[in-house]
Write a protein that holds these residues in place. Structure first.
Motif, PDB file in Angstrom:
ATOM      1  N   VAL A  64      59.014  72.165  53.194  1.00  0.00           N
ATOM      2  CA  VAL A  64      58.290  70.952  52.804  1.00  0.00           C
ATOM      3  C   VAL A  64      59.018  70.231  51.681  1.00  0.00           C
ATOM      4  CG1 VAL A  64      56.126  70.053  51.853  1.00  0.00           C
ATOM      5  CG2 VAL A  64      56.074  71.896  53.547  1.00  0.00           C
ATOM      6  N   LEU A  65      59.102  68.918  51.822  1.00  0.00           N
ATOM      7  CA  LEU A  65      59.638  68.036  50.784  1.00  0.00           C
ATOM      8  C   LEU A  65      58.476  67.454  50.006  1.00  0.00           C
ATOM      9  CD1 LEU A  65      61.723  66.175  49.372  1.00  0.00           C
ATOM     10  CD2 LEU A  65      61.472  64.617  51.326  1.00  0.00           C
ATOM     11  N   GLN A  66      58.491  67.627  48.695  1.00  0.00           N
ATOM     12  CA  GLN A  66      57.518  66.960  47.824  1.00  0.00           C
ATOM     13  C   GLN A  66      58.201  65.787  47.152  1.00  0.00           C
ATOM     14  OE1 GLN A  66      55.303  69.335  44.860  1.00  0.00           O
ATOM     15  NE2 GLN A  66      55.590  67.623  43.448  1.00  0.00           N
ATOM     16  N   ALA A  67      57.665  64.588  47.369  1.00  0.00           N
ATOM     17  CA  ALA A  67      58.246  63.376  46.821  1.00  0.00           C
ATOM     18  C   ALA A  67      57.740  63.149  45.407  1.00  0.00           C
ATOM     19  CB  ALA A  67      57.892  62.184  47.707  1.00  0.00           C
ATOM     20  N   ALA A  68      58.580  63.382  44.441  1.00  0.00           N
ATOM     21  CA  ALA A  68      58.300  63.164  43.019  1.00  0.00           C
ATOM     22  C   ALA A  68      57.511  64.315  42.414  1.00  0.00           C
ATOM     23  CB  ALA A  68      57.588  61.848  42.771  1.00  0.00           C
ATOM     24  N   ALA A  69      57.771  64.554  41.147  1.00  0.00           N
ATOM     25  CA  ALA A  69      57.023  65.558  40.389  1.00  0.00           C
ATOM     26  C   ALA A  69      55.573  65.108  40.243  1.00  0.00           C
ATOM     27  CB  ALA A  69      57.659  65.759  39.024  1.00  0.00           C
ATOM     28  N   VAL A  70      54.695  66.077  40.127  1.00  0.00           N
ATOM     29  CA  VAL A  70      53.265  65.796  39.988  1.00  0.00           C
ATOM     30  C   VAL A  70      52.744  66.572  38.784  1.00  0.00           C
ATOM     31  CG1 VAL A  70      50.992  65.985  41.055  1.00  0.00           C
ATOM     32  CG2 VAL A  70      52.983  65.407  42.466  1.00  0.00           C
ATOM     33  N   TYR A  71      52.020  65.906  37.913  1.00  0.00           N
ATOM     34  CA  TYR A  71      51.421  66.593  36.779  1.00  0.00           C
ATOM     35  C   TYR A  71      50.328  67.544  37.257  1.00  0.00           C
ATOM     36  CZ  TYR A  71      53.773  63.742  33.231  1.00  0.00           C
ATOM     37  OH  TYR A  71      54.708  63.156  32.410  1.00  0.00           O
ATOM     38  N   GLY A  72      50.058  68.566  36.421  1.00  0.00           N
ATOM     39  CA  GLY A  72      49.081  69.565  36.796  1.00  0.00           C
ATOM     40  C   GLY A  72      49.714  70.658  37.632  1.00  0.00           C
ATOM     41  N   ASP A  73      48.905  71.359  38.419  1.00  0.00           N
ATOM     42  CA  ASP A  73      49.398  72.527  39.156  1.00  0.00           C
ATOM     43  C   ASP A  73      49.580  72.251  40.642  1.00  0.00           C
ATOM     44  OD1 ASP A  73      46.714  72.304  39.799  1.00  0.00           O
ATOM     45  OD2 ASP A  73      46.283  74.444  39.603  1.00  0.00           O
ATOM     46  N   PHE A  74      49.833  70.985  40.997  1.00  0.00           N
ATOM     47  CA  PHE A  74      49.997  70.670  42.419  1.00  0.00           C
ATOM     48  C   PHE A  74      51.165  71.422  43.042  1.00  0.00           C
ATOM     49  CE2 PHE A  74      51.789  68.133  45.895  1.00  0.00           C
ATOM     50  CZ  PHE A  74      50.696  68.116  46.755  1.00  0.00           C
ATOM     51  N   SER A  75      52.325  71.396  42.415  1.00  0.00           N
ATOM     52  CA  SER A  75      53.504  72.055  42.986  1.00  0.00           C
ATOM     53  C   SER A  75      53.304  73.563  43.126  1.00  0.00           C
ATOM     54  CB  SER A  75      54.751  71.737  42.160  1.00  0.00           C
ATOM     55  OG  SER A  75      55.053  70.356  42.227  1.00  0.00           O
ATOM     56  N   PRO A  76      52.781  74.264  42.111  1.00  0.00           N
ATOM     57  CA  PRO A  76      52.485  75.687  42.309  1.00  0.00           C
ATOM     58  C   PRO A  76      51.494  75.943  43.446  1.00  0.00           C
ATOM     59  CG  PRO A  76      52.583  75.204  39.979  1.00  0.00           C
ATOM     60  CD  PRO A  76      52.656  73.879  40.691  1.00  0.00           C
ATOM     61  N   ARG A  77      50.492  75.086  43.590  1.00  0.00           N
ATOM     62  CA  ARG A  77      49.549  75.249  44.699  1.00  0.00           C
ATOM     63  C   ARG A  77      50.271  75.143  46.043  1.00  0.00           C
ATOM     64  NH1 ARG A  77      43.648  72.702  43.676  1.00  0.00           N
ATOM     65  NH2 ARG A  77      43.527  72.850  41.409  1.00  0.00           N
ATOM     66  N   LEU A  78      51.144  74.150  46.142  1.00  0.00           N
ATOM     67  CA  LEU A  78      51.858  73.937  47.397  1.00  0.00           C
ATOM     68  C   LEU A  78      52.826  75.084  47.659  1.00  0.00           C
ATOM     69  CD1 LEU A  78      52.363  72.188  49.816  1.00  0.00           C
ATOM     70  CD2 LEU A  78      53.813  70.701  48.429  1.00  0.00           C
ATOM     71  N   ALA A  79      53.538  75.534  46.631  1.00  0.00           N
ATOM     72  CA  ALA A  79      54.450  76.665  46.794  1.00  0.00           C
ATOM     73  C   ALA A  79      53.697  77.914  47.238  1.00  0.00           C
ATOM     74  CB  ALA A  79      55.189  76.928  45.479  1.00  0.00           C
ATOM     75  N   ARG A  80      52.527  78.136  46.670  1.00  0.00           N
ATOM     76  CA  ARG A  80      51.706  79.291  47.037  1.00  0.00           C
ATOM     77  C   ARG A  80      51.254  79.187  48.501  1.00  0.00           C
ATOM     78  NH1 ARG A  80      48.022  78.453  43.605  1.00  0.00           N
ATOM     79  NH2 ARG A  80      49.134  79.430  41.882  1.00  0.00           N
ATOM     80  N   GLN A  81      50.905  77.976  48.921  1.00  0.00           N
ATOM     81  CA  GLN A  81      50.461  77.769  50.293  1.00  0.00           C
ATOM     82  C   GLN A  81      51.584  78.054  51.294  1.00  0.00           C
ATOM     83  OE1 GLN A  81      47.628  77.227  51.622  1.00  0.00           O
ATOM     84  NE2 GLN A  81      47.886  76.120  53.550  1.00  0.00           N
ATOM     85  N   LEU A  82      52.800  77.676  50.964  1.00  0.00           N
ATOM     86  CA  LEU A  82      53.935  77.869  51.871  1.00  0.00           C
ATOM     87  C   LEU A  82      54.351  79.330  51.957  1.00  0.00           C
ATOM     88  CD1 LEU A  82      56.080  74.748  50.941  1.00  0.00           C
ATOM     89  CD2 LEU A  82      54.381  74.986  52.759  1.00  0.00           C
ATOM     90  N   GLY A  83      54.125  80.080  50.902  1.00  0.00           N
ATOM     91  CA  GLY A  83      54.440  81.509  50.918  1.00  0.00           C
ATOM     92  C   GLY A  83      55.925  81.784  50.808  1.00  0.00           C
TER      93      GLY A  83
END
Length: 227
Positions: A64-83
């Motif tokens: 998955v490509l995430q477009a732009a950094a996101v404040y808060g814990d969005f990226s960790p949530r997404l990384a956790r979801q992808l496994g």
């Protein structure tokens, strides 16, 4: 998959420097704004709901490509979801934001972040892409370039997810407040509200789209699947 094309640190766009230095480029404000409680307040208590809604669109093992950094814990949530079998790539034009994202993603070796200008071709393809509250922060020309490049980075059968502001219902109690926010703090937002993300560029025709709104229409999630 080729690596995404890097952007030089000096290539910060003028609109970012002129409009959002206080929010995204200042070492004094970034740590404060990156707190989940601040992100929740900015989104009127809807941050967790919106993040969860976006993250659920992706599956373990995807690239998955995430477009732009996101404040808060969005990226960790997404990384956790992808496994561990998945891969998360975060691209942002601001080195300070990439450094901050790398710090947050340190526990997930399958996730990485690098400097890149999304108004230019990504130079890689992915199973899916996510764009969380970026489009309202860029002027229309840059917005169209970003959307076209993100769509081009999604492989056939893949998915793209946009979450952003939307035109609220006429009766929305936050309407007058948001009008002031858009006028003084988010000057490019109104141009997004006037457009439909799913028809913003000709490349949108290559996708099947669905859209939902929440919180009185103030927020939207637009999902496209490439044919």
């Amino acid at each position: 998959m080729r690596d995404p094309s890097p952007a030089a640190a000096s290539e910060l766009p003028d609109y970012l420097r002129e409009t959002y230095t206080w929010a995204y480029l200042d070492h004094r404000t970034v740590p404060w704004l990156d707190r989940p409680v601040v992100v929740s307040a900015i989104l009127w208590g809807n941050a967790s709901r919106l993040m969860d809604s976006a993250v659920r669109e992706f599956s373990p093992g995807q690239r998955v490509l995430q477009a732009a950094a996101v404040y808060g814990d969005f990226s960790p949530r997404l990384a956790r979801q992808l496994g561990d079998a998945g891969q998360l790539t975060v691209l942002d034009v601001a080195p300070i934001q990439i450094a901050n994202t790398r710090r947050k993603l340190a526990p997930w070796p399958h996730a990485h972040a690098q400097v890149a200008d999304l108004t230019k071709p990504v130079g890689a393809t992915f199973d899916a892409a996510c764009c969380f509250f970026l489009l309202h922060e860029v002027p229309p020309h840059a917005r169209r370039c970003i959307v076209a490049n993100l769509l081009a980075a999604v492989e056939p059968g893949g998915k793209i997810v946009f979450v952003d502001y939307h035109q609220p219902r006429w009766w929305h109690p936050m309407g007058p407040i948001m009008a002031l926010v858009f006028r003084y703090l988010e000057p490019f937002a109104n141009s997004l509200l006037a457009d439909s993300i799913d028809s913003l560029v000709p490349e949108c025709a290559d996708f099947e789209w669905r859209k939902e709104t929440c919180f009185g229409g103030l927020y939207q999630k637009v999902v496209g699947v490439r044919r």
